[in-house]
Design a protein around this motif. Structure first.
Motif, PDB file in Angstrom:
ATOM      1  N   ALA A 107       0.839  -1.198   0.000  1.00 44.61           N
ATOM      2  CA  ALA A 107       0.000   0.000   0.000  1.00 44.61           C
ATOM      3  C   ALA A 107       0.872   1.246   0.000  1.00 44.61           C
ATOM      4  CB  ALA A 107      -0.930  -0.011   1.218  1.00 44.61           C
TER       5      ALA A 107
ATOM      6  N   VAL B  43      -8.934  -4.711   4.723  1.00 48.41           N
ATOM      7  CA  VAL B  43      -8.014  -4.677   3.578  1.00 48.41           C
ATOM      8  C   VAL B  43      -8.730  -4.151   2.345  1.00 48.41           C
ATOM      9  CG1 VAL B  43      -6.607  -6.081   2.048  1.00 48.41           C
ATOM     10  CG2 VAL B  43      -6.596  -6.541   4.486  1.00 48.41           C
ATOM     11  N   VAL B  44      -9.939  -4.673   2.103  1.00 43.57           N
ATOM     12  CA  VAL B  44     -10.662  -4.251   0.902  1.00 43.57           C
ATOM     13  C   VAL B  44     -10.969  -2.761   0.951  1.00 43.57           C
ATOM     14  CG1 VAL B  44     -12.835  -4.477  -0.340  1.00 43.57           C
ATOM     15  CG2 VAL B  44     -11.624  -6.506   0.403  1.00 43.57           C
TER      16      VAL B  44
ATOM     17  N   HIS C 261      -2.978  -7.586  -2.458  1.00 38.88           N
ATOM     18  CA  HIS C 261      -3.866  -7.546  -1.293  1.00 38.88           C
ATOM     19  C   HIS C 261      -4.857  -8.697  -1.340  1.00 38.88           C
ATOM     20  CE1 HIS C 261      -2.163  -3.807  -0.153  1.00 38.88           C
ATOM     21  NE2 HIS C 261      -2.652  -3.141  -1.168  1.00 38.88           N
TER      22      HIS C 261
ATOM     23  N   THR D  53      -8.884   9.801  -4.846  1.00 39.79           N
ATOM     24  CA  THR D  53      -8.365  10.237  -3.558  1.00 39.79           C
ATOM     25  C   THR D  53      -7.062   9.522  -3.258  1.00 39.79           C
ATOM     26  OG1 THR D  53     -10.192   8.862  -2.882  1.00 39.79           O
ATOM     27  CG2 THR D  53     -10.149  11.116  -2.034  1.00 39.79           C
TER      28      THR D  53
ATOM     29  N   PHE E 235      -6.793  -0.693   2.082  1.00 38.24           N
ATOM     30  CA  PHE E 235      -5.650  -0.990   1.220  1.00 38.24           C
ATOM     31  C   PHE E 235      -6.074  -1.029  -0.248  1.00 38.24           C
ATOM     32  CE2 PHE E 235      -2.816  -3.353   4.512  1.00 38.24           C
ATOM     33  CZ  PHE E 235      -2.595  -2.130   5.131  1.00 38.24           C
ATOM     34  N   MET E 236      -7.271  -1.551  -0.493  1.00 32.22           N
ATOM     35  CA  MET E 236      -7.703  -1.671  -1.874  1.00 32.22           C
ATOM     36  C   MET E 236      -8.592  -0.497  -2.291  1.00 32.22           C
ATOM     37  SD  MET E 236      -8.319  -5.750  -1.735  1.00 32.22           S
ATOM     38  CE  MET E 236      -8.102  -6.392  -3.381  1.00 32.22           C
ATOM     39  N   HIS E 237      -8.688   0.492  -1.436  1.00 32.74           N
ATOM     40  CA  HIS E 237      -9.304   1.778  -1.796  1.00 32.74           C
ATOM     41  C   HIS E 237     -10.787   1.727  -2.102  1.00 32.74           C
ATOM     42  CE1 HIS E 237      -5.144   3.369  -3.254  1.00 32.74           C
ATOM     43  NE2 HIS E 237      -5.178   3.041  -1.985  1.00 32.74           N
ATOM     44  N   ILE E 238     -11.450   0.644  -1.696  1.00 31.79           N
ATOM     45  CA  ILE E 238     -12.857   0.560  -2.088  1.00 31.79           C
ATOM     46  C   ILE E 238     -13.697   1.606  -1.375  1.00 31.79           C
ATOM     47  CG2 ILE E 238     -14.879  -0.908  -1.739  1.00 31.79           C
ATOM     48  CD1 ILE E 238     -13.307  -1.283  -4.311  1.00 31.79           C
TER      49      ILE E 238
ATOM     50  N   LEU F 244      -3.719  -4.366  -6.005  1.00 32.10           N
ATOM     51  CA  LEU F 244      -4.989  -5.053  -5.748  1.00 32.10           C
ATOM     52  C   LEU F 244      -4.783  -6.559  -5.696  1.00 32.10           C
ATOM     53  CD1 LEU F 244      -7.489  -3.089  -7.999  1.00 32.10           C
ATOM     54  CD2 LEU F 244      -7.124  -2.915  -5.547  1.00 32.10           C
TER      55      LEU F 244
ATOM     56  N   ILE G 292      -5.723 -11.497   1.408  1.00 31.75           N
ATOM     57  CA  ILE G 292      -7.043 -11.801   1.977  1.00 31.75           C
ATOM     58  C   ILE G 292      -7.293 -13.301   1.995  1.00 31.75           C
ATOM     59  CG2 ILE G 292      -9.510 -11.598   1.543  1.00 31.75           C
ATOM     60  CD1 ILE G 292      -9.055  -8.790   0.657  1.00 31.75           C
TER      61      ILE G 292
END
Ligand code: HEM
Ligand SMILES: [Cu+2]
Lengths: 246, 553, 102
Positions: free
Chosen positions: A97, C58-59, A226, C10, C62-65, A223, A230
């Motif tokens: 990240a 995480v989603v 990560h 963002t 970290f994964m910017h959702i 993505l 998960i």
């Protein structure tokens, strides 16, 4: 020939907006292109969910069928190794990240540092996993290749309260170990792919890529990384922890 | 209401100087192309090649069944024949032909885009497909496989020693090509629509391809992992499906049909898209109930994930579960029926012309209806026990897949042939071929309903003599059917060189793809089009043409 | 293009990442600790609940959702949904196989 007349107009619409070198001709703006590839990556991750989904389903069913065998099998997992690996992967997710962040803020040095850290942690994970697999090989716990039910028909010294399994149920520990190797194996394969791509990314970043504003690739790789994390976040409790006490 | 349009005379049309076909020459320009239209054609070539293989196998199967004793081939060989036939036809012909050929060619053109979202991925998926095909060819040439297309365990994992592994790997690799195509289409449809092309202005073709792509993305990975498990089972014996090691063969069936039922909708939804376009165009009317048809595509895609166990009714699944799945299966017939009603209503009071694509559409609508209705029969638990694993099932799915989907593919191929090649096929021959196909098809497969109902099981190389009459009928029909396929092959090839030049819009259709030259430019639209009209807006086309004619003239 | 593609992108501040990182480590410790308690069936429930929370973190971050378009949120939901369909519809068979036979 009306429509033909339209279609064969000389090409002027093309040179109107200055193209950035990264913008493919069929996208109107760079934003659109970035969104599109982001969306594409997520769709790919959906297929990954379903791919692992089949294995998780199998795990769920066999665990319920052969509960004692799954309990006995999971008692041979090294919880310290699993915990360590989980921590390693979480750290690597964090560094990944941060790598994406560094690319966003266009800091080449930081990007390189974080990518290398991620790579390193990826290798650590694979190393620990390989060590575990090696142990399981030595203990004759690899179904299909070398498996013996010996460990399960006798009392396990570390779990003196466990009763030995009947030979019939002891055979079923193979189900547990099959799924264990399948799940961790496919996961490790994903890690391997990830690590190889990371090498490639580091090489490019070293040459100065991704810190010039065009960073879709690195974002999408993030993505992926990560996502692999998960999967492990679920594998860890399912394979190592939930039967610790039974 | 239907609208009469008079386009300027197309008979004086000339081929455009520049098009995607002559922008570059040479094998390399094709093999490394990123142009979605060329990739579509690459897919066409490969899938037709596989169609020939599958067709040859079918011919041998039918020949063998001419006599009750099955004298032509040995029982083993017969098993290989139908396995190769099934695997090739399903995974290497019917699944890819409509999405990858027509979809690749048309989706960007229809939504006003210059290309699909990821052209390189698109080319990669063609190469994956070819690689998968090579695995399959290897398996066939080195001795074939005899598991049936369903890879039933433990047969496939323990009892046969044919080339199951490479066959499974081939499908695995080709599966990735489907996944990537699906991803590509979904992103394209979401992100690359031309200004003004809102969701409800899209042609229904796009809606059904969107639904198909969803199936690709969500269902294909499940068969991928299932095949991996089969391969691992064979190679190192991991035992997930092996009862001896505590595995459950039924779990294989669940996972396999979780993909394969949605896959049968992959093999029909694109066809439904084609039919919507053709019916609207040759009735000169907007498709009746546009929104209903659009949403029924999506509904079919979603429902199709809830019905898979209807392939397992007699395999020992729980009775209660069977009830649920039976009910869900009957529900999935509802959106299919909606479509049939809407196409019929579209034709009602339209100004119908009976050109070849329309004839194929009639054939689709009739045959798909029969196929769907027999599907509902099979979905009812009591009937299924009698009919499953008989020729009734074979007839059912051939009515939907061959009668339905192949008709639709033919309709689409003829309809867009002028756009693809810039030339017309010979219309009289086209109509003749459509008629032959329809007759041949019914002659081949209707007897199979009867013989199946009477109790002839599928997948055997011989049968009791009392079934011979119906089987001979079926084989005779198959030869008529073969003519119905060979004839178009001949005249379509012929027309590439000698066909009448088509002009941009020979059918006077209002879709975006018809507003550009045929064959289109590599970049499709010299300028991004702006869409200010609804789908199937024949009024718009009529007015637009009038003003064009005035300004030009 | 006819959808809101111009989604202001963002940049997430490292502080957020660090906080999430800390939370993930904490939950890892928690789940290992929880597994050492005798909770019966709840051992599995707790472990899975923690895993879901971690995955969600995480989603989202970290994964910017959390900062992404509705479309992406919907995409992920549909994936999770289909996964659940696979499991539950398969289980309709496995759960009731042994119930009364007709
Ligand atoms: C209209 C709704 C449909 C219904 C209700 C339906 C129902 C069924 C049922 C219940 C079976 C299982 C028969 C058995 O094995 O005992 C079946 C088999 C089959 N159906 Fe359909 N179906 C429908 C549409 C389709 C479509 C559109 C296709 C393909 C384009 C298709 C392809 C197949 C195939 C390939 C099989 C046989 C698979 C095998 O065992 O090899 N069906 N169908
Ligand atoms: Cu089905």
């Amino acid at each position: 020939m009306d429509s033909q007349a339209i279609a064969t107009l000389p090409e002027h619409g093309h040179a109107e907006h200055e193209h950035s070198p990264h913008l493919h001709h069929h996208f109107a703006t760079e934003d659109q292109q970035r969104e599109a590839s982001n969306f594409g990556m997520w769709l790919f991750l959906l297929t990954e969910i379903m791919f692992f989904g089949g294995m998780f389903t199998a795990y769920l069913i066999y665990r319920n069928w052969y509960y004692p065998a799954f309990v006995a099998g999971s008692h041979w997992m090294k919880i310290w190794a699993g915990t360590l690996n989980t921590t390693v992967l979480i750290c690597s997710s964090f560094t990944m990240a941060m790598a994406v962040y560094s690319a966003e803020t266009r800091k080449r040095k930081a990007l390189l540092r974080y990518l290398s850290l991620t790579l390193f942690l990826g290798f650590v994970f694979l190393g620990i996993k390989a060590y575990e697999w090696h142990n399981e090989w030595v203990e004759h716990h690899v179904p299909g290749l070398n498996f013996s039910i010996n460990d399960f028909t006798h009392v396990d010294p570390r779990y003196p309260l466990d009763k030995p399994l009947a030979p019939d149920m002891a055979e079923k520990t193979q189900s547990y170990f099959s799924l264990y190797f399948l799940l961790t194996g496919v996961h490790a394969l994903h890690m391997l792919v990830g690590v190889s791509i990371l090498l490639f990314l580091i090489f490019n970043a070293w040459k100065g890529a991704y810190t010039t504003g065009h960073m879709t690739f690195i974002e999408n790789f993030g993505l992926y990384w990560h996502f692999v994390d998960i999967i492990w976040i679920f594998l860890f409790p399912l394979l190592y922890l939930i039967s610790r006490h039974q | 209401m239907s609208t009469i349009i008079s386009l300027p005379d197309q008979s004086t049309a000339t081929l455009p100087k520049r098009s995607y076909l002559n922008s570059e020459y040479g094998l390399k320009s094709w093999l490394l192309t990123l142009d979605h239209k060329r990739i579509g054609i690459l897919y066409l070539i490969v899938t037709l090649f596989f169609f020939c293989i599958g067709g040859t196998m079918a011919a041998l199967i039918r020949l063998n069944l001419l006599t009750p004793g099955g004298e032509l081939v040995a029982a083993d060989t017969y098993n290989k024949l139908f396995s190769i036939h099934g695997i090739i036809m399903v995974f290497f012909f019917l699944v890819p032909i409509a999405p990858a050929v027509l979809g690749n060619f048309l989706i960007p053109l229809m939504i006003g885009a210059k290309d699909v979202a990821f052209p390189r991925l698109n080319l990669l998926s063609w190469y994956l497909f070819v690689t998968g095909g090579c695995f399959e060819l290897y398996a066939i040439i080195w001795g074939g496989m005899d598991t049936g297309w369903t890879f039933t365990t433990p047969l496939s994992t323990h009892y046969v020693n044919t080339h199951v592994v490479s066959a499974a790997l081939g499908i695995f690799v080709a599966g990735f090509s489907s996944i990537l195509t699906g991803v590509n289409f979904i992103v394209t449809i979401h992100r690359l629509r031309a200004p003004g092309m809102t969701w409800f202005r899209m042609p229904l073709f796009i809606w059904s391809y969107y639904a198909t792509s969803i199936l690709f993305v969500l269902a294909t990975p499940v068969i991928a992992i299932t095949l991996v498990l089969i391969v691992l089972e064979r190679v190192i014996g991991i035992g997930v499906f092996d009862p001896a090691k505590g595995g459950d063969p039924l779990l294989f069936q669940h996972l396999f049909w979780f993909y394969s039922h949605p896959a049968v909708y992959v093999m029909i939804l694109p066809g439904m898209g084609v039919i919507s376009e053709v019916v609207a165009c040759f009735s000169r009317k907007r498709v009746f109930g546009y929104t209903a048809v659009a949403f029924s595509s999506v509904a079919i895609a979603v429902f199709s994930f809830f019905v898979w166990a209807h392939h397992m009714f007699i395999m020992g699944i729980s009775n209660y579960s069977a009830l649920v799945f039976s009910l869900m299966t009957m529900l999935v017939a509802v959106p299919s029926a909606i479509k049939i009603f809407n196409w019929s209503s579209t034709m009602y009071k339209g100004s119908i012309t009976f050109d070849t694509p329309m004839l194929y559409s009639f054939s689709f609508i009739g045959l798909f209806t029969i196929g769907g209705m027999t599907g509902v029969m099979l979905a009812s638990l009591g009937m299924d026990i009698h009919l499953t694993e008989t020729y009734f099932v074979v007839a059912h799915f051939h009515y939907v897949m061959v009668g339905g989907m192949v008709s639709a593919v033919m309709a689409g191929l003829h309809f867009w042939w002028p756009k693809i090649t810039g030339r017309m096929y010979p219309e009289p021959l086209g109509r003749l071929a459509a008629a032959i196909l329809f007759i041949g098809f019914n002659l081949t497969f209707f007897p199979q309903f009867i013989v199946g109902y009477l109790g002839m099981p599928r997948r055997y190389h011989s049968y009791p003599p009392e079934f011979q009459v119906l089987n001979v009928l079926s084989t005779a029909g198959a030869s008529v059917l073969a003519i119905g396929y060979l004839l178009p092959a001949v005249y379509l090839l012929w027309s590439m060189k000698y066909g009448k030049i088509a002009g941009a819009n020979p059918w006077q259709a209002p879709g975006l793809e018809w507003q550009v030259q045929s064959p289109p430019l590599t970049e499709n639209f010299p300028e991004p089009p702006v869409v200010d009209f609804e789908a199937y807006d024949f009024e718009w086309l009529a007015n637009h043409t009038k003003s064009e004619v005035q300004t030009v003239g | 293009m006819s959808e809101p593609t111009h989604h202001a992108h963002t940049v997430v501040h490292p502080k957020v990442y660090a906080a999430v990182f800390g939370a993930l480590l904490l939950f890892t410790a928690l789940t290992v600790f929880a597994s050492s308690l005798e909770l019966g069936v709840f051992n599995a429930v707790v472990a899975l609940a923690i895993a879901v929370i971690k995955a969600t973190l995480v989603v989202l971050f970290f994964m910017h959702i959390r900062y992404s378009s509705k479309l992406l949120k919907l995409t992920i939901c549909s994936g999770v949904f289909m996964f659940l369909v696979l499991i539950t519809m398969t289980l309709t068979d496995y759960i009731s196989r042994a119930w009364g036979l007709w």
